[in-house]
Design an enzyme around this catalytic site. Structure first.
Site, PDB file in Angstrom:
ATOM      1  CD  GLU A 176      35.269  28.701  49.009  1.00 37.15           C
ATOM      2  OE1 GLU A 176      34.293  29.270  48.938  1.00 37.15           O
ATOM      3  OE2 GLU A 176      34.871  27.410  49.363  1.00 37.15           O
ATOM      4  CD  GLU A 233      33.534  40.981  46.712  1.00 39.58           C
ATOM      5  OE1 GLU A 233      34.482  40.834  45.700  1.00 39.58           O
ATOM      6  OE2 GLU A 233      33.473  40.258  47.477  1.00 39.58           O
ATOM      7  CE  LYS A 262      49.494  34.072  42.779  1.00 37.97           C
ATOM      8  NZ  LYS A 262      50.119  35.332  43.375  1.00 37.97           N
TER       9      LYS A 262
HETATM   10  P1  NAD Z   1      42.267  38.400  42.427  1.00 36.78           P
HETATM   11  O1  NAD Z   1      41.408  37.655  41.859  1.00 36.78           O
HETATM   12  O2  NAD Z   1      42.903  39.704  41.914  1.00 36.78           O
HETATM   13  O3  NAD Z   1      43.562  37.707  42.960  1.00 36.78           O
HETATM   14  C1  NAD Z   1      43.692  36.414  43.904  1.00 36.78           C
HETATM   15  C2  NAD Z   1      44.773  35.627  43.727  1.00 36.78           C
HETATM   16  O4  NAD Z   1      44.823  35.160  42.214  1.00 36.78           O
HETATM   17  C3  NAD Z   1      46.244  36.229  43.814  1.00 36.78           C
HETATM   18  O5  NAD Z   1      47.022  35.609  44.453  1.00 36.78           O
HETATM   19  C4  NAD Z   1      46.443  36.592  42.330  1.00 36.78           C
HETATM   20  O6  NAD Z   1      47.623  36.900  42.146  1.00 36.78           O
HETATM   21  C5  NAD Z   1      46.350  35.507  41.600  1.00 36.78           C
HETATM   22  N1  NAD Z   1      46.057  35.745  40.259  1.00 36.78           N
HETATM   23  C6  NAD Z   1      45.721  36.817  39.556  1.00 36.78           C
HETATM   24  N2  NAD Z   1      45.652  36.701  38.243  1.00 36.78           N
HETATM   25  C7  NAD Z   1      45.691  35.384  38.109  1.00 36.78           C
HETATM   26  C8  NAD Z   1      45.696  34.378  36.716  1.00 36.78           C
HETATM   27  N3  NAD Z   1      45.411  34.949  35.678  1.00 36.78           N
HETATM   28  N4  NAD Z   1      45.794  33.296  36.980  1.00 36.78           N
HETATM   29  C9  NAD Z   1      45.960  32.713  38.246  1.00 36.78           C
HETATM   30  N5  NAD Z   1      46.057  33.338  39.351  1.00 36.78           N
HETATM   31  C10 NAD Z   1      45.867  34.675  39.289  1.00 36.78           C
HETATM   32  O7  NAD Z   1      41.478  38.948  43.967  1.00 36.78           O
HETATM   33  P2  NAD Z   1      41.995  39.874  45.207  1.00 36.78           P
HETATM   34  O8  NAD Z   1      42.057  41.137  44.760  1.00 36.78           O
HETATM   35  O9  NAD Z   1      43.520  39.184  45.726  1.00 36.78           O
HETATM   36  O10 NAD Z   1      41.051  39.172  46.298  1.00 36.78           O
HETATM   37  C11 NAD Z   1      39.889  39.896  46.697  1.00 36.78           C
HETATM   38  C12 NAD Z   1      38.829  38.931  45.808  1.00 36.78           C
HETATM   39  O11 NAD Z   1      38.758  37.575  46.666  1.00 36.78           O
HETATM   40  C13 NAD Z   1      37.370  39.502  46.425  1.00 36.78           C
HETATM   41  O12 NAD Z   1      36.568  39.387  45.251  1.00 36.78           O
HETATM   42  C14 NAD Z   1      36.887  38.626  47.291  1.00 36.78           C
HETATM   43  O13 NAD Z   1      35.327  38.522  47.756  1.00 36.78           O
HETATM   44  C15 NAD Z   1      37.442  37.339  47.170  1.00 36.78           C
HETATM   45  N6  NAD Z   1      37.564  36.472  48.429  1.00 36.78           N
HETATM   46  C16 NAD Z   1      36.807  35.459  48.383  1.00 36.78           C
HETATM   47  C17 NAD Z   1      36.733  34.479  49.406  1.00 36.78           C
HETATM   48  C18 NAD Z   1      35.854  33.471  49.670  1.00 36.78           C
HETATM   49  O14 NAD Z   1      36.272  32.284  50.413  1.00 36.78           O
HETATM   50  N7  NAD Z   1      35.095  33.230  48.927  1.00 36.78           N
HETATM   51  C19 NAD Z   1      37.703  34.720  50.309  1.00 36.78           C
HETATM   52  C20 NAD Z   1      38.394  35.905  50.508  1.00 36.78           C
HETATM   53  C21 NAD Z   1      38.579  36.676  49.062  1.00 36.78           C
END
Ligand code: NAD
Length: 452
Positions: A229, A355, A154
């Site tokens: 992650e 962050e 996804k």
């Molecule tokens: P997010 O948590 O809002 O979304 C991430 C993914 O999860 C998206 O595909 C979203 O649609 C999905 N999602 C949202 N709600 C969900 C639910 N209830 N159940 C299952 N999936 C759901 O994060 P974002 O805003 O897209 O990304 C930014 C964040 O990602 C930042 O905090 C960043 O640090 C983190 N990040 C971490 C790494 C790592 O490797 N540690 C890498 C990249 C980004």
């Protein structure tokens, strides 16, 4: 089903309409992945490897196209987007060598032979964020497929285009229907269903710590395997004995790359007091020279933020903060923001602790090594970090003392696919990449064969 309009963050113009799956379509994709599993699992290791190598070659052949899609969809600079497409190719090649090397062990046991096997789990669900859509997808699907699993991916709502194209290239390379399926949709619908569907045997989630916690809780209900992650607030620690000019020149890219929307962004700079003023002066010149411009240009070092929402979120950290100096950025349409260097009042300030996920870096001085380690570790997160010093002993001591999964001395190394990657504390659970990644997509089975 509903449709979603993907915008170009540099211009705010529509790029594509993408269908969002509903629950029924998600279930159907998971069932197709489940049906495709036995044939993919049972394919001879050398043949599975060949398909993955073909996939890598097709990604290579379509590198410019994939890079162009990411520039338009995510506002990544052309240089970064080319690197990202190349990274997908390399990750596929690297794990294409795994099927013939999924070794078990022979363990001495009296009265017969004891052997272990690494058996694939079944359907793996990948939930990917918008900041690095291509690499993060490949870090999951390449080792998962190599180990004999099928994958349902996804992508983030904002950035589905490269994942959809990669799945087409996978099909062209010879992956059968259902082996790698991309299902665009809302997190709480498609993502949540990957967590709750009993046929999905493992979830790899990359995203925010808050959503990661709900994913882990959902997986716990079925004792489902889960890798997380998550976010970061990484420290860039500069000692007085370091090459201060080199440290200052390298600092902007370590935090403003991808407009700061990088989980490894070195968004806290800790500088030893004796060189604090010198460092800030040099940093100011480096920030002014950092090129924020049309991401299609070869010379661009930073593009826009991903969305209006993200822009507003990041701006919230600057309102009321003491901004020491800023770089420049285009004006007009697009979610542009000039990089900012902030001097927090104390380690309790939000901008120091949370962050930001934008082009904002906070700088504070420290007194000695113990102080630097304590400040670096005074964080909920522990993903990465950097240490600048000319003292080898100090480099070793501090890199062992900082509680983070990925540290880099006198450099800001990016993620290398052949080394393990992951976080301490609220930055995650489990590791991706490196030589052991395929094992994380297997069950280890032990078999004893009696000689009698
Ligand atoms: P997010 O948590 O809002 O979304 C991430 C993914 O999860 C998206 O595909 C979203 O649609 C999905 N999602 C949202 N709600 C969900 C639910 N209830 N159940 C299952 N999936 C759901 O994060 P974002 O805003 O897209 O990304 C930014 C964040 O990602 C930042 O905090 C960043 O640090 C983190 N990040 C971490 C790494 C790592 O490797 N540690 C890498 C990249 C980004």
């Amino acid at each position: 089903m509903s449709t979603y309009t993907v915008l170009n963050p540099a211009t705010e113009e529509p790029v594509a309409e993408v269908e969002h799956a509903d629950l029924a379509a998600t279930d159907a994709a998971i069932e197709r992945a489940h049906a495709a599993f036995p044939a993919w699992r049972d394919l001879a290791p050398g043949e599975r490897a060949r398909v993955l190598r073909r996939f890598a070659d097709l990604v290579d052949a379509h590198g410019e196209e994939l890079a162009g899609l990411e520039v338009a969809n995510a506002g990544h600079t052309l240089g970064n987007a080319r690197w990202e497409a190349g990274n997908v190719r390399d990750v596929l090649h690297y794990y294409a060598a795994a099927p013939e090397r999924l070794f078990g062990r022979q363990i001495p046991v009296a009265g017969g032979i004891d052997v272990t096997f690494h058996e694939p789990l079944g359907v793996v669900g990948l939930i990917v964020p918008w900041n690095f859509p291509m690499p993060i997808a490949a870090w999951g699907f390449a080792p998962a497929l190599a180990a004999g699993n099928t994958v349902v991916l996804k992508p983030a709502e904002l950035t589905p285009l490269t994942a959809l194209r990669l799945a087409e290239l996978g099909r062209q390379a010879g992956l059968a229907d259902g082996v790698l399926t991309v299902v665009p949709g809302d997190g709480p619908v498609v993502g949540a269903r990957l967590v709750s569907h009993p046929l999905v045997r493992k979830v790899c989630f990359t995203g925010s710590s808050a959503v990661g916690q709900t994913v882990l809780a959902g997986c716990a209900e079925q004792l489902k395997r889960c890798t997380l992650e998550l976010g970061g607030k990484s420290a860039n620690v500069i000692f007085a004995d370091a090459d201060v000019a080199k440290a200052a020149a390298a600092a902007p890219a370590s935090v403003f790359d991808n407009a700061g929307q990088d989980c490894c962004a070195r968004s806290r700079i800790l500088v030893q007091r004796a060189v604090y003023e010198e460092f800030l002066g040099r940093l100011e010149s480096a920030v002014h020279a950092f090129r924020v411009e049309d991401p299609r240009r070869d010379s661009a070092e930073m593009g826009p933020l991903i969305s209006a929402r993200q822009h507003a979120r990041v701006q919230g950290y600057l309102d009321g903060a003491e901004v020491a100096f800023r770089g420049a950025a285009p004006t007009g349409p697009g979610f542009w923001m000039p990089p900012a260097v902030v001097l927090p009042g104390s380690v309790q300030d939000r901008v120091w602790r949370e962050e930001v996920f934008g082009p904002v870096v906070a700088v504070l001085p420290f007194d000695d090594e113990a102080d630097a380690v304590a400040m670096a570790n005074d964080s909920d997160y522990g993903l990465s970090g950097s240490i600048f010093t000319a003292d080898l002993g100090r480099a070793l001591r501090v890199s062992r003392a900082v509680q983070a999964g990925n540290l880099s001395v006198n450099s800001h190394s990016s993620v290398r696919y052949w080394t393990p990657f992951g976080g301490y504390k609220r930055s995650g659970l489990g590791r991706e990449l490196g030589p052991d990644a395929p094992n994380a997509f297997t069950e280890e089975k032990n078999v004893f064969l009696s000689q009698d």
